[in-house]
Design an enzyme around this catalytic site. Structure first.
Site, mmCIF file in Angstrom:
data_model
loop_
_atom_site.group_PDB
_atom_site.id
_atom_site.type_symbol
_atom_site.label_atom_id
_atom_site.label_comp_id
_atom_site.label_asym_id
_atom_site.label_seq_id
_atom_site.Cartn_x
_atom_site.Cartn_y
_atom_site.Cartn_z
ATOM 1 N N GLU A 210 -78.702 -5.599 30.428
ATOM 2 C CA GLU A 210 -79.452 -5.984 31.641
ATOM 3 C C GLU A 210 -78.578 -5.614 32.828
ATOM 4 O OE1 GLU A 210 -82.441 -6.809 31.408
ATOM 5 O OE2 GLU A 210 -82.554 -7.305 29.278
ATOM 6 N N CYS A 244 -79.847 -9.802 40.304
ATOM 7 C CA CYS A 244 -80.186 -8.454 39.832
ATOM 8 C C CYS A 244 -81.623 -8.073 40.151
ATOM 9 C CB CYS A 244 -79.927 -8.338 38.333
ATOM 10 S SG CYS A 244 -80.834 -9.526 37.322
#
Length: 465
Positions: A210, A244
């Protein structure tokens, strides 16, 4: 670390296929330690960041885990059931039956980041435990108070053979990534991910990555600018943009820049009357990242880019001990500007304008694939164009990052923003081996396919062609 991995793997092999009861018990212990340690979690986050709102920490690093456990534990028995699969006609005639069985992988490692140090340590672990695995955690060295607390939390509720924590600096993380796990999760930046992949490749360890990226917002002509500003800025305030999934730059139709900036200022003013000593305004994690972001600002000044600044109390942001910065909005930065080259991870949002949606699509597709893309508007054709002609880990329409709050959707990157995914059933499947199992019926067709190939056998084989 190797001895710990050996202990976990042997315990996994000795215990065999964990029952639903065992898995639910482990998940309940994850939930319980978050409830018992919630105040210490908030304190550790505050200590590591220097300033982090209690409300945010409770929501993102405590409540989110409790909610995910509750969502997951009720589905485990259903997910564990073998799934029937279609069997070819000839095999069905013999009474054959095919199914998928979901087998735990073994030991799952997780190298978690500093921005949500508790949440991103335990969220992948929920899927791994639900799938019946053992778990080893390596939290970030950039948040030492949280790492020590995570170790305390886990050791208070789990035998090391079930779940354990390894703490330490970069060298420890490097050694951790070289272990022969059955699966390894890494959350962070693409550059470090490349090192993790190289290390994991020596043992052919499968990975879930990720990695974030520069998440764009595209605002259609049909969008309400006030709503856009409210929802985009609300997301940017989370962790001061150290997320993120945070919007990195926004594409506005020509003529709507000033209206957006005005509305964005109103939203920020409703949140903050000052910034430097405001406990509701999250600090940049440390001085190194603070200097990095200041470098972006210096680069914009050198390029003479228009920069709108939100600094309601007219404060100075020169104290490296506090490592805070004002909210800034660069308007039409050129593509070579540092802020357009790198993921920002801070309280900044670049503004760009467009005339043609085709040019927006082209711009996005020329960049590394982002973790998320956001669209505001009511135009179905624009929605379809962005979903079908661009590639991103996920999409939220008329808001930001909300797809990640849906536990039945995977949190997943693509290309430069990652590979694999977890959350809910997707996490269970990511950390399981989908084993093909075939049950033969009364007799086998194998004898019809072995020599000698008599005319009768050739006729049977011809009938299959």
């Amino acid at each position: 670390m190797q001895s710990l991995l050996t202990t976990q793997r042997q315990a996994f092999l000795d215990d065999g296929f964990p029952s639903a009861k065992t898995r639910i018990d482990r998940l309940d212990r994850v939930k319980d330690i978050h409830i018992r340690y919630k105040d210490k979690i908030v304190e550790a986050l505050e200590a590591d960041f220097g300033s982090r709102p209690r409300g945010q920490s409770l929501a993102t690093d405590v409540a989110s885990i409790i909610m995910e456990v509750k969502e997951t534990r009720g589905k485990i028995r259903q997910w564990m059931k073998p799934q029937r699969r279609k069997t070819p006609l000839m095999l069905r005639l013999t009474g054959g039956r095919a199914e998928l069985q979901f087998q735990p992988l073994g030991v799952v490692g997780n190298i978690s980041p500093w921005n949500f140090p508790v949440e991103l340590a335990f969220s992948p672990a929920i899927g791994a435990l639900a799938a019946g695995n053992r778990v080893m955690l390596k939290p970030s060295e950039a948040t030492p108070q949280c790492s020590a607390l995570i170790e305390e939390m886990v050791s208070s509720a789990f035998d090391p053979a079930e779940m354990a924590v390894v703490t330490g600096g970069v060298e420890v993380a490097q050694a951790f990534s070289q272990l022969p796990f059955d699966h390894l999760v890494f959350t962070g930046g693409p550059e470090i991910a490349r090192h993790v992949m190289r290390a994991a490749s020596d043992n052919l360890v499968p990975l879930t990555l990720e990695l974030g990226g520069k998440c764009p917002v595209v605002v259609g002509q049909s969008a309400d600018v006030k709503t856009v500003a409210d929802r985009v800025i609300s997301t940017k305030t989370i962790n001061s943009g150290q997320l993120c999934l945070t919007p990195d730059y926004i594409f506005l139709p020509e003529g709507k820049v000033e209206a957006f900036i005005e509305e964005a200022r109103k939203v920020l003013a409703s949140c903050y009357d000052s910034l430097v000593d405001n406990p509701d305004y999250t600090s940049v994690i440390n001085e190194r990242h603070w200097q990095r972001l200041k470098g972006y600002i210096d680069d914009l000044e050198e390029r003479k880019v228009r920069v709108e600044v939100f600094n309601p109390a007219g404060e100075s942001f020169d104290d490296p001990q506090k490592h805070k910065l004002p909210f800034i909005f660069p308007v039409e930065p050129d593509d070579e500007a540092l802020i357009m080259q790198n993921e920002i991870f801070g309280p900044m949002l670049s503004i760009k304008t467009y005339r043609s949606l085709d040019k927006v699509v082209e711009f996005i597709n020329d960049k590394p694939r982002p973790l998320a893309l956001y669209y505001f508007g009511k135009d179905r054709q624009e929605i379809d164009a962005l979903c079908q002609r661009t590639t991103s880990g996920g999409v939220t329409i008329n808001d930001c990052a909300q797809h990640a709050a849906c536990y039945d959707l995977p949190l997943a990157g693509v290309g430069n923003s990652g590979m694999g995914g977890y959350h809910g059933h997707h996490g269970f499947l990511q950390f399981s081996h989908s084993k093909a199992v075939y049950h033969q019926g009364l007799f086998s067709l194998g004898k019809f396919l072995r020599p000698p190939y008599t005319p009768r056998k050739i006729k049977i084989i011809d009938s299959m062609v």
